[in-house]
Design a protein around this motif. Structure first.
Motif, short mmCIF file in Angstrom:
data_model
loop_
_atom_site.label_atom_id
_atom_site.label_comp_id
_atom_site.label_asym_id
_atom_site.label_seq_id
_atom_site.Cartn_x
_atom_site.Cartn_y
_atom_site.Cartn_z
N LEU A 26 28.44 69.65 25.83
CA LEU A 26 28.40 70.07 27.23
C LEU A 26 27.77 71.45 27.35
O LEU A 26 26.93 71.68 28.23
N TYR A 27 28.12 72.37 26.46
CA TYR A 27 27.52 73.72 26.49
C TYR A 27 26.04 73.68 26.15
O TYR A 27 25.24 74.42 26.72
N GLN A 28 25.63 72.80 25.23
CA GLN A 28 24.21 72.65 24.91
C GLN A 28 23.44 72.14 26.12
O GLN A 28 22.34 72.62 26.41
N TRP A 29 24.00 71.15 26.81
CA TRP A 29 23.36 70.63 28.00
C TRP A 29 23.20 71.73 29.04
O TRP A 29 22.16 71.82 29.69
N ARG A 30 24.22 72.54 29.20
CA ARG A 30 24.15 73.63 30.19
C ARG A 30 23.05 74.63 29.80
O ARG A 30 22.27 75.06 30.63
#
Length: 61
Positions: A26-30
């Motif tokens: 999720l943090y990578q996508w953000r």
């Protein structure tokens, strides 16, 4: 964000659990700008559940 007053905002942990992905993903996508829209409340990252569902439905289509 378009949250109804009775529905609380989701944390990154809530969103990761809802999507069934690791929180790191999720943090990578953000970071890449490809994940669901989020906003800051103080220093905390929060997600509108309606935005997360819309993002998911768009990706699933």
């Amino acid at each position: 964000m378009t949250t109804a007053p009775t529905e609380r905002l989701w944390s990154a942990i809530d969103v990761a659990a809802f999507l069934g992905v690791p929180i790191g993903t999720l943090y990578q996508w953000r970071h890449r700008g490809t994940g669901p829209r989020a906003g800051r409340v103080g220093r905390h990252l929060r997600y509108d559940p309606a935005d997360v569902r819309a993002w998911f439905n768009k990706k699933a289509a």
